[in-house]
Motif scaffolding. Sequence first.
Motif, mmCIF file in Angstrom:
data_model
loop_
_atom_site.group_PDB
_atom_site.id
_atom_site.type_symbol
_atom_site.label_atom_id
_atom_site.label_comp_id
_atom_site.label_asym_id
_atom_site.label_seq_id
_atom_site.Cartn_x
_atom_site.Cartn_y
_atom_site.Cartn_z
ATOM 1 N N UNK A 178 0.822 -1.208 0.000
ATOM 2 C CA UNK A 178 0.000 0.000 0.000
ATOM 3 C C UNK A 178 0.851 1.250 0.000
ATOM 4 N N UNK A 179 0.586 2.118 0.979
ATOM 5 C CA UNK A 179 1.263 3.420 1.040
ATOM 6 C C UNK A 179 2.512 3.396 1.909
ATOM 7 N N UNK A 180 3.068 2.224 2.177
ATOM 8 C CA UNK A 180 4.226 2.143 3.065
ATOM 9 C C UNK A 180 5.390 3.007 2.593
ATOM 10 N N UNK A 181 5.615 3.048 1.278
ATOM 11 C CA UNK A 181 6.749 3.827 0.765
ATOM 12 C C UNK A 181 6.562 5.321 0.970
ATOM 13 N N UNK A 194 4.034 -0.975 -6.020
ATOM 14 C CA UNK A 194 2.949 -1.154 -5.063
ATOM 15 C C UNK A 194 2.525 -2.616 -5.007
ATOM 16 N N UNK A 195 2.336 -3.118 -3.784
ATOM 17 C CA UNK A 195 1.925 -4.500 -3.577
ATOM 18 C C UNK A 195 0.630 -4.537 -2.770
ATOM 19 N N UNK A 196 -0.262 -5.453 -3.128
ATOM 20 C CA UNK A 196 -1.459 -5.624 -2.316
ATOM 21 C C UNK A 196 -1.209 -6.688 -1.255
ATOM 22 N N UNK A 197 -2.255 -7.003 -0.486
ATOM 23 C CA UNK A 197 -2.086 -7.933 0.625
ATOM 24 C C UNK A 197 -1.623 -9.315 0.158
ATOM 25 N N UNK A 198 -2.128 -9.760 -0.985
ATOM 26 C CA UNK A 198 -1.774 -11.080 -1.492
ATOM 27 C C UNK A 198 -0.341 -11.093 -2.015
ATOM 28 N N UNK A 199 0.055 -10.030 -2.685
ATOM 29 C CA UNK A 199 1.360 -9.987 -3.347
ATOM 30 C C UNK A 199 2.530 -9.750 -2.403
ATOM 31 N N UNK A 200 2.266 -9.161 -1.255
ATOM 32 C CA UNK A 200 3.360 -8.617 -0.431
ATOM 33 C C UNK A 200 4.462 -9.632 -0.124
ATOM 34 N N UNK A 248 -6.600 -4.978 -1.035
ATOM 35 C CA UNK A 248 -5.719 -3.838 -0.776
ATOM 36 C C UNK A 248 -6.410 -2.852 0.161
ATOM 37 N N UNK A 249 -5.666 -1.847 0.590
ATOM 38 C CA UNK A 249 -6.180 -0.915 1.594
ATOM 39 C C UNK A 249 -7.294 -0.050 1.037
#
Length: 303
Positions: free
Chosen positions: A102-105, A130-136, A228-229
Amino acid sequence: MREPSVHQLRLLLAVAEELHFKRAAARMFISQPALSQQIRALEERLGIGLVERGSGGARLTTAGAAVVEEARSVVAAMERLLRVSDAQADAVRGELCIGSLGAEAAMPHARAVLAHLRDHHPHLQVEVRNLNFVEQFDALANGEVDAAFLRGPLPPGLQSVRLASEPRVVCLPADDPLAGETTLTLAQLADRTVVDMPRDVPRLWWDHLTVNPRPDGTPVRFGPVVRDTEAMVLAVLQARAITFLPAAARQLYPRPGLVYVDAPELGESESYLAWLPAHRDVLAVRALREAARATAQDREQRP
């Protein structure tokens, strides 16, 4: 050629400081005759006498004293040049792909890491994906990204640097009866449906973040599944569920119709930079790790 070598200037400085040819030669790890020869060659190049030799040692001539002052500047400048050259030779080049949940960066700690990396390795091409919950976690495992800004808890098999910690909050629809509270407890939220994750997301990770089961052993009632968020806050806006997010969500995901309420029982949300152990010594990843550790130490040392 009238220009002296830097080596000759270093030898002259040794003689000027020791005022003794034997001691200066030992200090510079050369023989005394070789030192004397180099000083004579320097005097011939410059066309002036620099050192007067005597039975008790050596002393600088008036011209020699003046030259020594300039020699110090030249030697210092050469040392600076070599340091810059070494730094450029060590500069990491190539490409680095960093994942961001998400917006971590966009978080201050992640921006500090990226700024440090850019300042110290300007030739490194950095992509933030950007990565979603599944991809992270999958993106790290399959090599799509070299490292990633993630939220803990991290699964086994990853190495990491902890970057920051912040409280977690409850995200509620603005018309929820609890939205006007200053703080909330898990007991107050017991009958609320909580946003869920897809099956591909490690269950232990999401159960930890949703405190499932609750301290009294009651399982959480899960509702809509999101990846995702953005989808998560939309589900809350539609009054389909509540969710728990880091306190930074107040700034990163402000939406009309959403309310964020403190919930001390949720504990802290911890941010990490993570990578696979097999990639830790890849030059670009090592540079990123060093940037993360340097910025984390700076943050810890601040009053």
